[in-house]
Design a protein around this motif. Sequence first.
Motif, mmCIF file in Angstrom:
data_model
loop_
_atom_site.group_PDB
_atom_site.id
_atom_site.type_symbol
_atom_site.label_atom_id
_atom_site.label_comp_id
_atom_site.label_asym_id
_atom_site.label_seq_id
_atom_site.Cartn_x
_atom_site.Cartn_y
_atom_site.Cartn_z
ATOM 1 N N MET A 34 0.843 -1.195 0.000
ATOM 2 C CA MET A 34 0.000 0.000 0.000
ATOM 3 C C MET A 34 0.873 1.238 0.000
ATOM 4 O O MET A 34 1.947 1.255 0.627
ATOM 5 C CB MET A 34 -0.897 0.024 1.242
ATOM 6 C CG MET A 34 -1.837 -1.157 1.358
ATOM 7 S SD MET A 34 -3.101 -1.177 0.081
ATOM 8 C CE MET A 34 -4.021 0.314 0.483
ATOM 9 N N GLY A 35 0.388 2.264 -0.662
ATOM 10 C CA GLY A 35 1.167 3.490 -0.724
ATOM 11 C C GLY A 35 0.316 4.722 -0.487
ATOM 12 O O GLY A 35 -0.909 4.689 -0.629
ATOM 13 N N ALA A 50 5.149 4.131 1.649
ATOM 14 C CA ALA A 50 4.586 2.839 1.276
ATOM 15 C C ALA A 50 4.903 1.819 2.355
ATOM 16 O O ALA A 50 5.848 1.986 3.135
ATOM 17 C CB ALA A 50 5.127 2.372 -0.080
ATOM 18 N N VAL A 51 4.090 0.768 2.358
ATOM 19 C CA VAL A 51 4.289 -0.317 3.321
ATOM 20 C C VAL A 51 4.075 -1.636 2.604
ATOM 21 O O VAL A 51 3.183 -1.768 1.768
ATOM 22 C CB VAL A 51 3.333 -0.152 4.532
ATOM 23 C CG1 VAL A 51 1.871 -0.166 4.111
ATOM 24 C CG2 VAL A 51 3.600 -1.213 5.588
ATOM 25 N N SER A 52 4.906 -2.606 2.920
ATOM 26 C CA SER A 52 4.777 -3.922 2.305
ATOM 27 C C SER A 52 3.523 -4.620 2.794
ATOM 28 O O SER A 52 2.874 -4.175 3.751
ATOM 29 C CB SER A 52 6.006 -4.760 2.639
ATOM 30 O OG SER A 52 6.100 -4.936 4.043
ATOM 31 N N TRP A 53 3.186 -5.736 2.184
ATOM 32 C CA TRP A 53 1.937 -6.412 2.511
ATOM 33 C C TRP A 53 1.881 -6.833 3.976
ATOM 34 O O TRP A 53 0.832 -6.834 4.604
ATOM 35 C CB TRP A 53 1.752 -7.635 1.611
ATOM 36 C CG TRP A 53 2.789 -8.704 1.846
ATOM 37 C CD1 TRP A 53 4.000 -8.835 1.240
ATOM 38 C CD2 TRP A 53 2.707 -9.778 2.782
ATOM 39 N NE1 TRP A 53 4.682 -9.906 1.724
ATOM 40 C CE2 TRP A 53 3.912 -10.528 2.673
ATOM 41 C CE3 TRP A 53 1.735 -10.205 3.693
ATOM 42 C CZ2 TRP A 53 4.160 -11.650 3.447
ATOM 43 C CZ3 TRP A 53 1.982 -11.335 4.472
ATOM 44 C CH2 TRP A 53 3.187 -12.038 4.338
ATOM 45 N N SER A 54 3.027 -7.180 4.538
ATOM 46 C CA SER A 54 3.050 -7.643 5.923
ATOM 47 C C SER A 54 3.153 -6.501 6.919
ATOM 48 O O SER A 54 2.924 -6.693 8.122
ATOM 49 C CB SER A 54 4.233 -8.574 6.125
ATOM 50 O OG SER A 54 5.448 -7.840 6.000
ATOM 51 N N GLY A 55 3.526 -5.331 6.429
ATOM 52 C CA GLY A 55 3.791 -4.217 7.339
ATOM 53 C C GLY A 55 5.225 -4.196 7.827
ATOM 54 O O GLY A 55 5.628 -3.278 8.529
ATOM 55 N N ILE A 70 3.868 5.339 8.420
ATOM 56 C CA ILE A 70 2.852 4.518 7.773
ATOM 57 C C ILE A 70 2.700 3.218 8.549
ATOM 58 O O ILE A 70 3.680 2.677 9.081
ATOM 59 C CB ILE A 70 3.208 4.243 6.296
ATOM 60 C CG1 ILE A 70 2.017 3.641 5.546
ATOM 61 C CG2 ILE A 70 4.451 3.359 6.186
ATOM 62 C CD1 ILE A 70 2.219 3.575 4.028
ATOM 63 N N SER A 71 1.475 2.733 8.625
ATOM 64 C CA SER A 71 1.223 1.457 9.283
ATOM 65 C C SER A 71 -0.031 0.847 8.672
ATOM 66 O O SER A 71 -0.756 1.511 7.940
ATOM 67 C CB SER A 71 1.053 1.642 10.792
ATOM 68 O OG SER A 71 -0.062 2.481 11.071
ATOM 69 N N ARG A 72 -0.262 -0.418 8.998
ATOM 70 C CA ARG A 72 -1.452 -1.073 8.469
ATOM 71 C C ARG A 72 -1.992 -2.071 9.470
ATOM 72 O O ARG A 72 -1.235 -2.622 10.282
ATOM 73 C CB ARG A 72 -1.148 -1.755 7.152
ATOM 74 C CG ARG A 72 -0.165 -2.907 7.226
ATOM 75 C CD ARG A 72 0.229 -3.397 5.828
ATOM 76 N NE ARG A 72 -0.904 -3.909 5.070
ATOM 77 C CZ ARG A 72 -0.904 -4.064 3.753
ATOM 78 N NH1 ARG A 72 0.170 -3.717 3.041
ATOM 79 N NH2 ARG A 72 -1.964 -4.553 3.142
ATOM 80 N N GLU A 73 -3.284 -2.284 9.390
ATOM 81 C CA GLU A 73 -3.964 -3.307 10.175
ATOM 82 C C GLU A 73 -4.701 -4.197 9.186
ATOM 83 O O GLU A 73 -5.792 -3.849 8.721
ATOM 84 C CB GLU A 73 -4.961 -2.692 11.154
ATOM 85 C CG GLU A 73 -4.345 -2.048 12.372
ATOM 86 C CD GLU A 73 -5.404 -1.697 13.414
ATOM 87 O OE1 GLU A 73 -5.916 -2.613 14.089
ATOM 88 O OE2 GLU A 73 -5.716 -0.493 13.526
ATOM 89 N N ASN A 74 -4.121 -5.317 8.863
ATOM 90 C CA ASN A 74 -4.726 -6.184 7.853
ATOM 91 C C ASN A 74 -6.066 -6.751 8.319
ATOM 92 O O ASN A 74 -6.957 -6.985 7.505
ATOM 93 C CB ASN A 74 -3.766 -7.310 7.481
ATOM 94 C CG ASN A 74 -2.627 -6.808 6.606
ATOM 95 O OD1 ASN A 74 -2.696 -5.716 6.030
ATOM 96 N ND2 ASN A 74 -1.566 -7.593 6.518
ATOM 97 N N TYR A 80 -2.753 3.373 7.499
ATOM 98 C CA TYR A 80 -2.744 4.677 8.144
ATOM 99 C C TYR A 80 -1.505 5.472 7.740
ATOM 100 O O TYR A 80 -0.465 4.893 7.408
ATOM 101 C CB TYR A 80 -2.746 4.523 9.660
ATOM 102 C CG TYR A 80 -3.865 3.689 10.199
ATOM 103 C CD1 TYR A 80 -3.659 2.346 10.518
ATOM 104 C CD2 TYR A 80 -5.135 4.224 10.398
ATOM 105 C CE1 TYR A 80 -4.692 1.561 11.013
ATOM 106 C CE2 TYR A 80 -6.167 3.452 10.891
ATOM 107 C CZ TYR A 80 -5.943 2.115 11.197
ATOM 108 O OH TYR A 80 -6.967 1.347 11.680
ATOM 109 N N LEU A 81 -1.639 6.784 7.836
ATOM 110 C CA LEU A 81 -0.486 7.657 7.692
ATOM 111 C C LEU A 81 -0.554 8.677 8.813
ATOM 112 O O LEU A 81 -1.395 9.577 8.793
ATOM 113 C CB LEU A 81 -0.475 8.354 6.330
ATOM 114 C CG LEU A 81 0.779 9.185 6.050
ATOM 115 C CD1 LEU A 81 1.998 8.266 5.888
ATOM 116 C CD2 LEU A 81 0.600 10.037 4.785
#
Length: 124
Positions: A34-35, A50-55, A70-74, A80-81
């Motif tokens: 994600m970017g 950007a963040v890879s699929w795993s975070g 940047i972070s993500r919650e799959n 998030y940014l």
Amino acid sequence: QVQLVESGGGLVQAGGSLRLSCAASGRSFSSYAMGWFRRAPGKEREFVSAVSWSGGNTYYADSVKGRFTISRENAKNTVYLQMNSLKPEDTAVYYCAANAPYPHYADGQYYNYWGQGTQVTVSS
């Protein structure tokens, strides 16, 4: 098909913070890099982060390094940014994008899906 919806933009004073969210539809979110990109008035779109699929891997433009995270919650299909120490030059429409192949995370032309954007305005 993936739909992306950004939120969290707004007006903030210089030095302030905002957190942008990008909610994705679709089952494959957890497999996508994600970017975040932005476009300021009269300027070209530019890569932000950007963040890879795993975070596990994150990437930043030099202009935001040390200020943005940047972070993500799959489990929530959300990326998030977190933007701190905002500057007037951060003013732009911010876009979320999905599914670019490695190592092209900073190149917008490789992303398959885009959100509609959210406006961030930083006043001096």
